[in-house]
Scaffold this active site. Sequence first.
Site, PDB file in Angstrom:
ATOM      1  N   ARG A 247      34.270   9.787 -28.744  1.00  0.00           N
ATOM      2  CA  ARG A 247      34.255  10.804 -27.701  1.00  0.00           C
ATOM      3  C   ARG A 247      33.859  12.154 -28.274  1.00  0.00           C
ATOM      4  NH1 ARG A 247      38.554  13.746 -27.020  1.00  0.00           N
ATOM      5  NH2 ARG A 247      40.027  12.053 -27.405  1.00  0.00           N
TER       6      ARG A 247
ATOM      7  N   ASP B 233      18.791  26.080 -14.479  1.00  0.00           N
ATOM      8  CA  ASP B 233      18.608  24.644 -14.294  1.00  0.00           C
ATOM      9  C   ASP B 233      17.119  24.356 -14.465  1.00  0.00           C
ATOM     10  OD1 ASP B 233      18.219  22.058 -13.337  1.00  0.00           O
ATOM     11  OD2 ASP B 233      19.757  22.239 -11.792  1.00  0.00           O
TER      12      ASP B 233
ATOM     13  N   TYR C 124      20.583  23.771  -5.416  1.00  0.00           N
ATOM     14  CA  TYR C 124      20.765  22.331  -5.230  1.00  0.00           C
ATOM     15  C   TYR C 124      22.115  22.068  -4.560  1.00  0.00           C
ATOM     16  CZ  TYR C 124      22.086  17.584  -6.607  1.00  0.00           C
ATOM     17  OH  TYR C 124      22.545  16.285  -6.606  1.00  0.00           O
TER      18      TYR C 124
ATOM     19  N   LYS D 133      16.783  12.684 -14.584  1.00  0.00           N
ATOM     20  CA  LYS D 133      15.495  12.862 -13.923  1.00  0.00           C
ATOM     21  C   LYS D 133      14.335  12.697 -14.923  1.00  0.00           C
ATOM     22  CE  LYS D 133      17.998  13.848 -10.258  1.00  0.00           C
ATOM     23  NZ  LYS D 133      19.340  14.125 -10.749  1.00  0.00           N
TER      24      LYS D 133
END
Length: 386
Positions: free
Chosen positions: A54, A178, A106, A203
């Site tokens: 982690r 972004d 967004y 994306k």
Amino acid sequence: MSGDEWQNWGFDTRAIHVGQEPDEATGAITVPIHLATTFVQAAPGRHRGFEYARTSNPTRVALERCVAGLEGARHGLAFASGMAAEDALVGMMHPGDHVVLGTDAYGGTFRLIHQVYGERGIEWSAVDLADPDALAGAIRPETRQVWVETPTNPMLAVVDIAAVADIAHASGVDVVVDNTFATPYLQNPLALGADAVVHSSTKYLGGHSDVVGGFVAVNRDDLAERLAFVQNAVGAVPSPFDCYLLLRGVKTLGVRMDRHCDNAQAVAEFLAGHRAVERVLYPGLADHPGHSVAAAQMRGFGGMVSFVHAGGEPAAVAAACATRVFRLAESLGAVESLIEQPSTMTHLSVADSPLAVDPGLVRLSVGIESVDDLLADLDQALARSQ
């Protein structure tokens, strides 16, 4: 490689090699998928850079170094999703703090800030970030972040990153950009003054609709230290296999973006001359309000195109349901072309808010298929929608 030799390499060379040395044990040319959850230590506290998966993982480190190198960043941190990456940044604020958003944010970003953090006392304002006076007027003593998307989702507006950074920094406010739509291939916000860059690596970075991920790139050591603490403490990290898939996708980012841009330009020009289309939103068109800014701060205009159907919502829905090559689905940035109606899909969360989307708007993620097939598909779909 030695030292900072990679900094002199071209984009495609960095995408293939930075952080991806052949495996020392086997000579494997591809970064191995390290599935181990824990790592043996020579003595308590004496380890070889890895303790627990982690906290850090060799496959993830390779991904973080690679994408940071593409963004020209000193630090990169991978997360389990784009929203997890955004949460790590927004979560640095405290009750009473304030964030400025664009009027075309967004839907997921708006939901996170308005609903999740709004309940915890974070305040927000939405303004046209292309208007310097509006931005300056929105900044308060409590403002901690200006959240920029450029090009925006789904209206494809363009924001001058350097201008926003100048205004925000004059008041001691951080700028987060972004960069999902543009990717580091087309735009590098840190070089334009941004404090942090965030990606939904689901994306274009992944590019094949087969992995979910997020990424934050920063140059400032203080931001990197805080983000690394959150990344470990919260644990919203990608799996080793996710990191492998993202590394595989990033290797071809440059060549894919070239085709995305070429196809999107052709699609935008086709739509601009179609009788069923009221308005086309694409920065590559000379009449786009942000065309000159995009030409100055980007290396291409991207693979996203939006348009307003002249027939309004019913016709927009009909067109979105009539395509054969374009697939009706959410998400974007992969090799296949996608079509959606944002007001009832990706941007449903901004309905009845100042960020509400025109129901006649259709958003296209233009893929890398043969462009003639894409144009023919849109032509027949628009004809059936009239």
